[in-house]
Design an enzyme around this catalytic site. Structure first.
Site, PDB file in Angstrom:
ATOM      1  CE1 TYR A  28      -3.484  -2.741   0.653  1.00  9.92           C
ATOM      2  CE2 TYR A  28      -2.448  -3.110   2.770  1.00  9.92           C
ATOM      3  CZ  TYR A  28      -3.355  -3.483   1.805  1.00  9.92           C
ATOM      4  OH  TYR A  28      -4.132  -4.596   1.997  1.00  9.92           O
ATOM      5  CG  ASP A 168     -10.695  -3.837   1.040  1.00  7.91           C
ATOM      6  OD1 ASP A 168     -11.365  -2.928   1.570  1.00  7.91           O
ATOM      7  OD2 ASP A 168      -9.504  -3.718   0.749  1.00  7.91           O
ATOM      8  CD  GLU A 400      -3.286  -5.721   5.220  1.00 10.04           C
ATOM      9  OE1 GLU A 400      -2.460  -6.470   4.649  1.00 10.04           O
ATOM     10  OE2 GLU A 400      -4.164  -5.100   4.604  1.00 10.04           O
TER      11      GLU A 400
HETATM   12  C1  DGY Z   1      -6.433  -2.954  -1.543  1.00  6.49           C
HETATM   13  O1  DGY Z   1      -5.793  -2.665  -2.534  1.00  6.49           O
HETATM   14  O2  DGY Z   1      -6.649  -4.130  -1.178  1.00  6.49           O
HETATM   15  C2  DGY Z   1      -6.934  -1.874  -0.687  1.00  6.49           C
HETATM   16  O3  DGY Z   1      -7.351  -2.349   0.547  1.00  6.49           O
HETATM   17  C3  DGY Z   1      -8.037  -1.108  -1.328  1.00  6.49           C
HETATM   18  O4  DGY Z   1      -8.419  -0.117  -0.431  1.00  6.49           O
END
Ligand code: DGY
Length: 434
Positions: A28, A168, A400
């Site tokens: 990220y 997600d 995470e």
């Molecule tokens: C991802 O790319 O998995 C992110 O969590 C999107 O917000």
């Protein structure tokens, strides 16, 4: 206890990029909305200037209509897909001209984050001054939601994409994917070069994610069109809890600042309607929990997840409802073999304790539940949530997400997804200092 706090501080400083923080390296590589909020709470304990800057940068990306995007692409990076070229925020007439971003948002944490910063601050006067300078932007963001995301005037906001929920790939969305048949996209995944594919969403799930964005883009991210056409339109209890908690915080903060009677009155109006509708529409008596509502297909999505319990953080349930909620949580999620709190119902066949939001424990949800449980006087269970959080981090590192099954935590390999993850560090610092 000091050693782990020092490590958490190291993680946050490492992920700081001069003006904002990344959730973690590689996986990220940009600024994410709700991550930034939680990160600011961590920084507030040891570096208030960074905490303030994190929020300032986030709010800088705000669009002319009050919208705040979920990812702000401050830099070029080829370690992430889909990037700014896919999202094309420039299609929206009121998008920021300075920052490229996505055209979707994330749980609106900023209001309560400002209040947490004030609570933590050792120089309340200076922090209130900072808050005074930014609070109207947060108010405008709430105004955006209530004006554009509530087509039936219920006080409940919809999300139009699973990435807006923050959770997600929750199994809750499976029912929505079953109503869609998106094209097969050709693209190169980047996430699975950083993280084992078994811990991430599937290719077919990504097809759905991209297709919803394409529909929104075809209409230049216009809210009315999205409300009319998006195959994903959901009233999410976690998202609305974040907004309601933030409303409450804005009311408290405006009162501290003084004046602003009109804004306080408007926030109270939103708040009263929101809490009433939330309890009437989203509480499922049979399940003993709050659930999601599929506004596109007009049906409740009857599953229990950690989002189901989050409303205790925003004083939404009555004492009686809170007791039911806590009982459901302990019965389904809280036996001695499980760490609190799995992200999805461990008794469901859709539960997967290794896969992202389909079962693992997440530190931000634990933090939300911890705070909520204390508010309602469930101090022993709150204590367990806190101790479980510390234990999984001590055993595995600042991952995470974590396996919810205790027996998996033997050799430090039960932490999954991104490593040295900012909000795991930030919220641990806050829990340790509570
Ligand atoms: C991802 O790319 O998995 C992110 O969590 C999107 O917000």
């Amino acid at each position: 206890m000091k050693a782990i706090q020092n490590k958490a501080i190291e993680v946050l400083n490492k992920n700081w990029k001069d003006g904002f923080s990344v959730p973690c390296a590689n996986l990220y590589p940009f600024q994410w909305f709700w991550d930034s909020g939680f990160i600011a709470i961590g920084f507030a304990h040891f570096d208030m200037p960074k905490s303030e800057k994190e929020i300032e940068t986030l709010l800088d990306s705000q669009w002319g209509n009050g919208f705040i995007p979920h990812i702000i692409f401050h830099t070029e990076s080829d370690t992430y897909f889909p990037g700014s070229d896919f999202h094309r925020s420039d299609l929206h007439v009121q998008a920021s001209r300075e920052y490229r971003s996505t055209g979707m948002t994330q749980p609106p944490v900023t209001g309560f984050v400002l209040q947490e910063m004030y609570r933590i601050s050792k120089d309340k006067k200076a922090t209130l001054k900072f808050i005074e300078g930014v609070i109207d932007k947060v108010y405008d963001n709430h105004n955006y939601f209530y004006t554009n995301r509530d087509p039936q005037n219920e006080g409940l906001i919809y999300i139009y994409h699973n990435w807006e929920s923050g959770t997600d790939n929750s199994p809750i969305w499976d029912d929505i994917w079953a109503t869609m048949n998106p094209p097969e996209y050709t693209f190169e995944r980047r996430d699975t070069t950083h993280v084992d594919a078994s811990e991430r969403p599937s290719k077919r799930e990504y097809d759905h994610y991209l297709h919803i964005i394409d529909i929104a883009k075809e209409h230049n991210y216009k809210d009315e069109k999205i409300a009319e056409l998006s195959p994903f339109l959901v009233q999410d209890p976690l998202f609305n809890t974040m907004l309601i908690k933030s409303n409450e915080s804005l009311i408290d903060l405006y009162q501290l600042i003084g004046d602003n009677q009109d804004k306080i009155a408007q926030l109270e109006k939103w708040q009263n309607q929101a809490i009433e509708s939330f309890n009437n529409k989203l509480f499922d008596k049979e399940l003993g929990a709050y659930i999601h509502y599929d506004l596109r297909n007009e049906k409740p999505l009857r599953f229990v997840s950690s989002s189901s319990f989050s409303p205790i953080y925003a004083n939404i349930p009555s004492k009686e409802k809170a007791a039911i909620l806590v009982k459901t949580m302990m019965d389904k999620f809280g036996n001695d073999h499980q760490y609190l709190c799995a992200s999805f119902d461990p008794t469901s066949e859709r539960f997967n304790p290794k896969k992202y939001w389909r079962g693992p424990v997440w530190v931000n949800l634990n933090w939300i539940l911890y705070k909520g449980l204390i508010q309602y006087g469930y101090n022993d269970i709150a204590k367990r949530v806190k101790e479980d959080t510390i234990e999984i981090i001590e055993k595995n590192g600042f991952y995470e997400y974590f396996d919810s099954r205790k027996e998996e935590h033997v050799d430090g390999k039960a932490g999954y997804g991104g490593k040295d993850f900012s909000w795991s560090a930030a919220l641990l610092i806050d829990m340790l200092n509570n």
